[in-house]
Design a protein around this motif. Structure first.
Motif, PDB file in Angstrom:
ATOM      1  N   LEU A   1      42.656  54.898  47.282  1.00  0.00           N
ATOM      2  CA  LEU A   1      43.284  53.975  48.225  1.00  0.00           C
ATOM      3  C   LEU A   1      44.225  54.782  49.107  1.00  0.00           C
TER       4      LEU A   1
ATOM      5  N   VAL B   1      46.886  51.459  51.846  1.00  0.00           N
ATOM      6  CA  VAL B   1      46.335  50.107  51.975  1.00  0.00           C
ATOM      7  C   VAL B   1      47.455  49.086  52.159  1.00  0.00           C
TER       8      VAL B   1
ATOM      9  N   GLY C   1      36.620  50.816  47.964  1.00  0.00           N
ATOM     10  CA  GLY C   1      37.903  50.742  47.266  1.00  0.00           C
ATOM     11  C   GLY C   1      38.374  49.312  47.054  1.00  0.00           C
TER      12      GLY C   1
ATOM     13  N   ALA D   1      41.618  48.026  44.792  1.00  0.00           N
ATOM     14  CA  ALA D   1      42.735  47.294  45.380  1.00  0.00           C
ATOM     15  C   ALA D   1      43.028  46.037  44.556  1.00  0.00           C
TER      16      ALA D   1
ATOM     17  N   GLY E   1      38.610  53.784  51.349  1.00  0.00           N
ATOM     18  CA  GLY E   1      39.941  53.569  50.784  1.00  0.00           C
ATOM     19  C   GLY E   1      40.988  53.173  51.816  1.00  0.00           C
TER      20      GLY E   1
END
Ligand SMILES: Nc1ncnc2c1ncn2[C@@H]1O[C@H](COP(=O)(O)OP(=O)(O)O)[C@@H](O)[C@H]1O
Ligand SMILES: [Mg+2]
Length: 288
Positions: free
Chosen positions: A22, A25, A44, A48, A229
């Protein structure tokens, strides 16, 4: 009026075994709204969702960022406080209804245990509530269903049980991770309708994870498009479809069948767009 932000993922960076999964994010889910998290396999999305649920793999490290739920930073919560929140205020509808239920426990036991633990109901109270829940997801003969084992149910019925379980403690946020991907098209539609129905009834916020932009089109108030990501674009559902900004979003739209335009020729995401994204990821990784 815009509802307040319930889940706020802010600058989240996670690596697994030293590999970034990630990359910064950020996205928000507002109270009572459905936010879509869309991207191809490996983007991803599951990571998450798992980060929010505190279910990252052992080898995962949170490098920076915050996940605030109603103002509380989930990442700095003590284990017990976090456990109290999960299943009650934040629930998961998992991808695979075949493996998500315990194969050696009756359906009733699985739902009733959750209700007793999170809502403090006694056995009879929890049983009565379980029957109501199965009725609410339109499963026939709930009394006898409670005595059955998962393998005695079809995939669609099992997913209904999982949807009922997810909503059982009246959570404020449901994370649905590709909840219909393992099902055939007709059952998929029924399950989507059901999630929508329960979400509206209880004004639940939903983070709806999917690789299918077509699903998101009908369901989501806002949409985050994810690749490598990273969140490439996060906007209202209408805007994403009417005026996609990011080249990858446009490419993904062109690659998605549309119910309103069944004759369209679908164009796969081009190598050029993907190469550009990889370059951006390389630049990002070199800087972190
Ligand atoms: N348990 C795991 N251990 C190590 N890496 C993983 C694990 N699960 C997923 N990954 C990696 O993390 C990245 C994101 O995966 P994931 O979140 O599952 O993507 P998505 O759900 O969007 O398909 C991928 O590169 C994947 O290979
Ligand atoms: Mg996934």
């Amino acid at each position: 009026m815009t509802p307040p932000v319930l889940l706020d993922i802010d600058g989240l960076r996670v690596s697994v075994g030293g590999r970034p999964v990630l990359r910064d994010v950020s996205l928000q889910v507002r109270s009572g709204e459905i936010a879509g998290l869309v991207g191809e396999s490996g983007a991803g999305k599951t990571m998450a969702g798992r980060a929010v649920l505190g279910l990252l793999p052992d080898a995962a490290r949170v490098l920076s960022g915050e996940i605030r739920f109603d103002g509380t930073d989930l990442l700095s919560l003590k284990a017990r406080a976090r456990e109290a929140l999960l299943g009650r205020d934040i629930a998961l509808i998992p991808q695979n209804p075949m493996t998500a239920l315990n194969p050696v426990a009756r359906i009733g036991t699985q739902i009733v245990d959750g209700l007793r633990m999170h809502l403090g109901l006694d056995r009879n109270g929890a049983r009565a509530r379980a029957v109501e829940l199965l009725q609410a997801v339109h499963l026939p003969d709930p009394e006898s269903l409670l005595r059955r084992f998962p393998h005695e149910l079809s995939g669609g019925m099992r997913q209904r049980v999982l949807i009922a379980s997810a909503f059982s403690c009246r959570p404020r946020l449901v994370i649905a991770d590709e909840p219909t991907t393992a099902l055939d098209v007709t059952v998929q539609k029924q399950c989507l309708r059901l999630i929508r129905e329960l979400q509206r009834q209880h004004a639940t916020a939903v983070l709806f994870v999917t690789h299918d932009l077509g699903v998101v089109a009908k369901l989501c108030d806002s949409v985050a498009v994810m690749h490598g990501g990273r969140i490439l674009e996060f906007r209202s559902g209408d805007d994403i479809f009417r005026a996609p900004r990011h080249p990858y979003t446009r490419a993904l739209l062109a690659a998605t069948p549309r119910f309103d335009r069944p004759g369209d020729t679908l164009v796969p995401v081009s190598a050029e767009v993907l190469a550009r994204l990889q370059e951006e990821v390389d630049v990002y990784d070199a800087a972190h």
